[in-house]
Design a protein around this motif. Structure first.
Motif, mmCIF file in Angstrom:
data_model
loop_
_atom_site.group_PDB
_atom_site.id
_atom_site.type_symbol
_atom_site.label_atom_id
_atom_site.label_comp_id
_atom_site.label_asym_id
_atom_site.label_seq_id
_atom_site.Cartn_x
_atom_site.Cartn_y
_atom_site.Cartn_z
ATOM 1 N N GLN A 112 -9.359 -11.805 -4.050
ATOM 2 C CA GLN A 112 -8.458 -11.231 -5.052
ATOM 3 C C GLN A 112 -7.329 -12.202 -5.387
ATOM 4 O OE1 GLN A 112 -7.349 -7.409 -3.267
ATOM 5 N NE2 GLN A 112 -8.578 -6.437 -4.846
ATOM 6 N N THR A 131 -2.208 -4.482 -0.498
ATOM 7 C CA THR A 131 -2.584 -5.455 0.511
ATOM 8 C C THR A 131 -3.800 -6.234 0.000
ATOM 9 O OG1 THR A 131 -1.802 -3.967 2.220
ATOM 10 C CG2 THR A 131 -3.249 -5.736 2.933
ATOM 11 N N ASP A 161 -11.301 -5.586 -9.686
ATOM 12 C CA ASP A 161 -11.550 -5.775 -8.254
ATOM 13 C C ASP A 161 -11.105 -7.157 -7.771
ATOM 14 O OD1 ASP A 161 -12.631 -3.303 -8.239
ATOM 15 O OD2 ASP A 161 -14.730 -3.965 -8.136
ATOM 16 N N LYS A 219 -7.182 -8.337 -0.568
ATOM 17 C CA LYS A 219 -8.509 -8.429 0.075
ATOM 18 C C LYS A 219 -9.105 -9.785 -0.295
ATOM 19 C CE LYS A 219 -9.397 -3.459 -0.343
ATOM 20 N NZ LYS A 219 -8.356 -3.122 -1.325
ATOM 21 N N ASP A 271 0.830 -1.207 0.000
ATOM 22 C CA ASP A 271 0.000 0.000 0.000
ATOM 23 C C ASP A 271 0.866 1.259 0.000
ATOM 24 O OD1 ASP A 271 -2.252 -1.490 -0.177
ATOM 25 O OD2 ASP A 271 -2.687 -1.441 1.953
ATOM 26 N N ILE A 304 -5.055 -8.473 -7.366
ATOM 27 C CA ILE A 304 -4.180 -7.717 -6.463
ATOM 28 C C ILE A 304 -3.083 -7.085 -7.305
ATOM 29 C CG2 ILE A 304 -2.653 -7.863 -4.460
ATOM 30 C CD1 ILE A 304 -4.002 -10.684 -4.040
#
Ligand SMILES: [Zn+2]
Length: 269
Positions: free
Chosen positions: A206, A201, A193, A203, A148, A196
């Motif tokens: 993903q 980071t 969506d 989710k 991130d 990654i």
């Protein structure tokens, strides 16, 4: 702590290497890629990023630097892009295994493969093959240390983008021409969506970028060769990225040294 007179294996004699391994038996193998990085960055960007980070980690930890592996392996969609010279996964895996085995002969017992290019598909296979033979190997991609973007960047890490260009401005500004930097990118074949991005980071739900044929061939898809926003790159952001990644990479190595001091083989086999 660094005790030898030069950073790189290839700058030292056999006797100097054999003396230094008594002080620290961790070896870093920096690996990059020869890959086009848009009109504003050199084709050696990933290799230069790995080199620059590895040198700073070695200065802090005393780890030996194995000669930089400039060529890297690439996913299918990078191939046939002018400026990019991919090596196959099979070639890359064999190179990584041979280099580690060769360095182990001199007494190195802990290996850190430091990649600044998305070549997890090769490094993980090499690591497992080496593990079967009892070698202790950590494979780290630079974006593992910049998840991130540590609040440094405005956009996710991709390619020839804000992150890579910022790091380039910090480590090798002489090769960068910001007057040619253009923001660009391709379109994923699935809903982004579910993907990654490097350095993001994860989710739930993903997949990593190497887990599917998510992309059209770059030579058909990309106009400039850029994916992301190099126009947002600055040297100041690059300095912070370098500092953050070097600090975390060094912490991993310091932890390994504390658990397994020089001369101790971690019990992999
Ligand atoms: Zn790159």
């Amino acid at each position: 702590m660094l005790k030898r007179k030069h950073l790189w294996w290839d700058e030292l004699s056999k006797d100097e290497i054999l003396e230094d391994v008594k002080n620290c038996d961790v070896a870093i193998l920096p690996i990059g890629a020869i890959e086009q990085h848009g009109p504003h960055c050199p084709c050696g960007s990933d290799a230069y990023n790995a080199k620059g980070l590895a040198e700073k980690v070695a200065e802090r930890t005393g780890a030996m630097l194995l000669p930089l592996l400039q060529y890297g392996s690439h996913p299918y969609h990078h191939w046939y892009m002018p400026g990019t010279i991919p090596i196959s996964y099979e070639t890359h895996i064999n190179l990584l295994c041979d280099i580690v085995k060769g360095a182990a002969v001199a007494g190195y017992k802990k290996f850190f493969i430091l990649s600044a290019h998305g070549q997890v598909a090769a490094t993980l296979v090499a690591m497992n093959k080496l593990g079967l033979e009892g070698h202790f190997v950590l494979t780290c991609h630079w974006y593992d240390f910049l998840r991130d973007s540590q609040n440094i960047l405005e956009t996710p890490m991709t390619h020839a983008d804000e992150a890579e260009t910022s790091m380039a401005l910090s480590l090798y500004p002489q090769y960068i021409d910001m007057s040619k930097a253009v923001d660009d990118g391709g379109e994923s074949l699935i809903n982004p969506d579910f993907q990654i991005k490097p350095g993001m980071t994860p989710k739930p739900g993903q997949m990593y970028h190497f887990e599917g044929t998510f992309a059209r061939p770059e030579y058909k898809e990309l106009k400039s060769g850029v994916i992301g926003f190099p126009s947002k790159a600055t040297k100041e952001k690059g300095d912070k990225l370098v500092e953050t990644a070097v600090d975390l990479m060094s912490q991993v190595i310091e932890d390994v040294i504390e658990r397994f001091p020089a001369g101790v083989q971690p019990p992999v086999k």
